[in-house]
Design a protein around this motif. Sequence first.
Motif, PDB file in Angstrom:
ATOM      1  N   GLY A 766       0.796  -1.141   0.016  1.00 16.85           N
ATOM      2  CA  GLY A 766      -0.062  -0.163   0.071  1.00 16.85           C
ATOM      3  C   GLY A 766       0.658   1.326  -0.102  1.00 16.85           C
ATOM      4  N   VAL A 767       2.048   1.146  -0.197  1.00 21.27           N
ATOM      5  CA  VAL A 767       2.979   2.265  -0.205  1.00 21.27           C
ATOM      6  C   VAL A 767       2.861   2.996  -1.672  1.00 21.27           C
ATOM      7  CG1 VAL A 767       5.104   3.565   0.230  1.00 21.27           C
ATOM      8  CG2 VAL A 767       4.202   1.555   1.776  1.00 21.27           C
ATOM      9  N   CYS A 768       2.773   4.192  -1.900  1.00 24.70           N
ATOM     10  CA  CYS A 768       3.036   4.841  -3.198  1.00 24.70           C
ATOM     11  C   CYS A 768       4.577   5.054  -3.429  1.00 24.70           C
ATOM     12  CB  CYS A 768       2.435   6.294  -3.223  1.00 24.70           C
ATOM     13  SG  CYS A 768       0.500   6.163  -3.228  1.00 24.70           S
ATOM     14  N   VAL A 769       5.139   4.350  -4.188  1.00 26.37           N
ATOM     15  CA  VAL A 769       6.600   4.722  -4.496  1.00 26.37           C
ATOM     16  C   VAL A 769       6.963   5.214  -5.879  1.00 26.37           C
ATOM     17  CG1 VAL A 769       8.737   3.437  -4.502  1.00 26.37           C
ATOM     18  CG2 VAL A 769       6.985   2.589  -3.012  1.00 26.37           C
ATOM     19  N   PHE A 770       7.680   6.290  -6.018  1.00 24.83           N
ATOM     20  CA  PHE A 770       8.242   6.710  -7.048  1.00 24.83           C
ATOM     21  C   PHE A 770       9.689   6.607  -7.348  1.00 24.83           C
ATOM     22  CE2 PHE A 770       4.438   9.094  -6.359  1.00 24.83           C
ATOM     23  CZ  PHE A 770       3.947   9.558  -7.426  1.00 24.83           C
TER      24      PHE A 770
END
Length: 800
Positions: A766-770
Amino acid sequence: MITSINYEEITNLFATAEADGRSFLYEHETYHLLKNSGAETPPLVNFMVKGSKQTDEELNAMPGEKVVLKIVSPTIFHKTDIGGVKIIEKRPDLIRSSSRRMLDEVPVKFAEWIGRNPDLRPDDYLGLSGEDLENAIKSDIKGVLLCQFMPPDSMAFGNELIVSIRRTREFGMVITAGLGGTDTELYAQRFKKGQAVVSASTELTDGTRFFELFKKTIAFKKLAGISRGQERIVSDDQLIECFSSFIEMANTYSPINADAPFVIDELEINPFAFTDYKMVPLDGICRFSHPFTLPVGRPVEKIEALLHPKSIAIIGVSDKKMNFGRIILKNIMAQGFPVDGITILKPDVDAIDGVKCVAGLSDLKEKADLFVVAVSAAQVPDLIDEIIDLDAANSVMLIPGGFGEKKGSEERAELIVEKINNAHKKGDGGPVFLGGNSMGVISHPGSYDTVFIPEEKLPKQKSDKKRNSAFISQSGAFIITRTSKVPLLDPAYLMSIGNQNDLTIGDLVSFVKDLDHIDVIAIYMEGFNDLDGLYFCKAIRQAVLNGKQVIFYKAGRTAAGKSATSGHTASVAGDYMVCESCVHQAGAVVADTFTQFEDLFWLATRLHGNRVKGNRLAAVSGAGFEAVGMADSIQGEDYQMEMAEFSADTREKLTALIKASRLDSLVDVKNPMDINPAANDRLHAEVVRTLADDPNVDGVVVGLDPLSPAMQTLPSGTRDHESLESEESIVSLLPEVIENVDIPVLGVVDGGKLYDSMVNGLEKRGVCVFRSSDRAVSSLAKYISFRMHIEAIRTGQTNN
C-alpha cells in the motif's frame, strides 16, 4: 449581483439585424447592446452612412477636442490593421476629408491584407483578386462611424481589458477576460497559463466567482494598481458588474435555453479602456444565430444493464478460429460470468466452448441485458434495426469501427445515429449503445471482460480486493497500455467508449458519479459531442460533491481555427484552453502528460481516504541531492507547496532519534532533511512517523536510499545479513507507519532494476513509490492542490 438588462431591446437589435440579412451587429449596434446590458455607458457615436452629408452642427455635436473615425463593413472586423481607425481633431472639414480618404484607402489596404493572409479571406471574396476584389470590398462598406474620443487614464501596458462571451460547440457558453488590446494574442502566448486570460463556463459560475478567478491574472494586478508604480483605475464592483452582465446574457441567449429567441455566438469587447473610473468600450463585435435542436437524450439508467448485466448475448464468434469475437467470449468466461447467462448468435452451431448458440435475435429466450456486436461495420446498420424492432437488448456494445472516425464512414455513422435516436424517442427509449469502435469493457462488479485482447497479452488481476476506481477512455489503445504498464491501477471498471455514436462521456460520468463503491474516475478524451462537454462538466461537479476525485487528460491540443470575421477570443482562448478551464472549474484535475495522468490516477486511488489540510511538505532522504531536489520541485505552473516549518516538539523528537542513531554530529534538523547514508531502515521509518504526526506537516516524501549499506533493500541471499523480508527492513516498517497516519506519505526508490523487488514489496503493502524524488514531489504537489480545490468546491469556498 443584481443586473438590469433590457432583454427586449437586445432581442430587437438582433431581430432588426436579421431583417437586414445579417447575423451580426455593427460596432455602433454592439455599443447599443452594451447600453441595454446595464454595463458601462459606451462612447457617443454617429453613424455616417456612405453617401450621406453631415452638417457642421452634427459633426461638432460630438464632445471633446478629438474624435475617432472607424470604417463600417460587414466583412471588416479588425479595422486597425488596414487603416480603418483614425483619431483626428474635431474639425468638420477634417472629419469629411478623413472619411473620404478612409473610404478610398481601406479597400486597397484590405485587399493587400487578404493577399498576405489568404486563410483569413472572407467567404464573400473567394475567387476575387485585383480590382474585382477591391470593388467588392468597396461595395460592402456601409460608411464611417464617428465616435467620441475618450482618452484613457493610462497608456501603460496592461491597462486594456478584453471581455467576451461565446458559444462553443462542446461546452456551450464560455466567458473570457484578461489582457486586452491589439496584442492580446501575443500576451496569451507569452505569459504562463492563467496569467494573461482566464475562461469559465457561464453555467458553472457567476460574476463574483469569475472575478475571483480573474484576480489571478496580470490584467487585474495592473487595473487594481497592485503592480509597482501604478494606480488603480477601476473598482472591483465595476468588474463584477461587467462580468455578471455578460454571464447573465450568455445564459439567456444560450443554446441550452429552450426559450432563447437568439443565441449569442460571440460578443467581444476588446478593449475596454478606463477613463476617470469608467469602463469605456473602444471596439466590439457581436455575432448571433438561432437556437438549434438539442441532442436527443439517452435512457442513461440502462447503463446499469451495460455495467452489471444478468445476461449477455454476443454475435461474431467464430467456431473455427480465434477471432475477436472468440477472444471476447473467452475473456467473458474467464472473468467469471455464468456460462448459462451467455448466448452466442451463430446459425447451425449448437455450442462454442460450452456456450449455447441460437440462430438469431428472434431465438433469444429473453431480452439480453448486454448484446456484444463483434461483426463487420457493414452488417451493423441492419443489425441495429433488428435489435430495436425486436426490443432484444437493454444495452449494446459496438466493437467494430468505421462509424465516423475514418474518412468515408461518416454516412454510415449518420445512419446508425439516426436509427438509435429514433428509438430513444419512443417508449422506454430503446437500448443504449456503447461505441462504435469500442475496444470493450472490463467490469469487475459485473464479472465480465469484453476487451478483445487475449489474456496472455493483458493479464487481469482476479483477486477479491476492493477496487475503487473507474477508468473511461475514448481510445481503447490508451486504456489497455496504461493498465498494462501500471497494473497497480486495476480499476473496478475499464470502459472504452469509442466514437460516442450514442452514449457519451457525459452520460457515463453521470451514471458512475452515483456508484457508492467508486471513489476515483479517470478519463481520457479526444473530443466531445455537441454540448456534451458542458454536460460532462456538470457530471464532474456532481461527482466531486458526491465525494469522488476525477482525473482528466485531453488529447488534441491544437488551437482553434481563426477567421477574419471572428474576434480575438478564439485565438487567446482556443479549444484546449476552454476545455481545460471548464473541466478544472467543474472540479477535475487536468493532467499535462500521460505520465502525470498515471501518477495522479494512482495517487487518487491510494490516497483518496487520506486527509489533506494544507500544502506544507516535509522532505527527508539520506542522499543530499535528493533532499535538495525535493525542495526544488514544489512549484509548477498550476500547483505549489511550501516547505513545512517543524514544530518545537517535532524538532525535539527528531533530535533524539538522530542522537540515538549516533548521527547527531552529521545531521541537522531542518527541512528538507538529509539524514545521511548511515541512517538505517528503523530511523527512516521513525523519522517519517514523527513528521507525519506534526500538525504543521501536510505531506511527507521520503527517499528510501536503496544503495545505502545501512538499508535492507535487497532480497534474501543477495548480500549477507540483508533481507527485504526482515521485520526490520523498510519494506516491513514503512507500511506499518503509513497505515497509522492520515496524511499522504510517498516513498522514493531512486535506483536501478536491482531494486524492483523492493519497490514491488512496498507497493503491494500500500505504499506509493516513485523512482525519482522530483517526480514524487511534483506529483504530490499537484495532487494536494487538486484536493484543496475540490474541498473548496464542496464547502462553497471555490473561486472557480
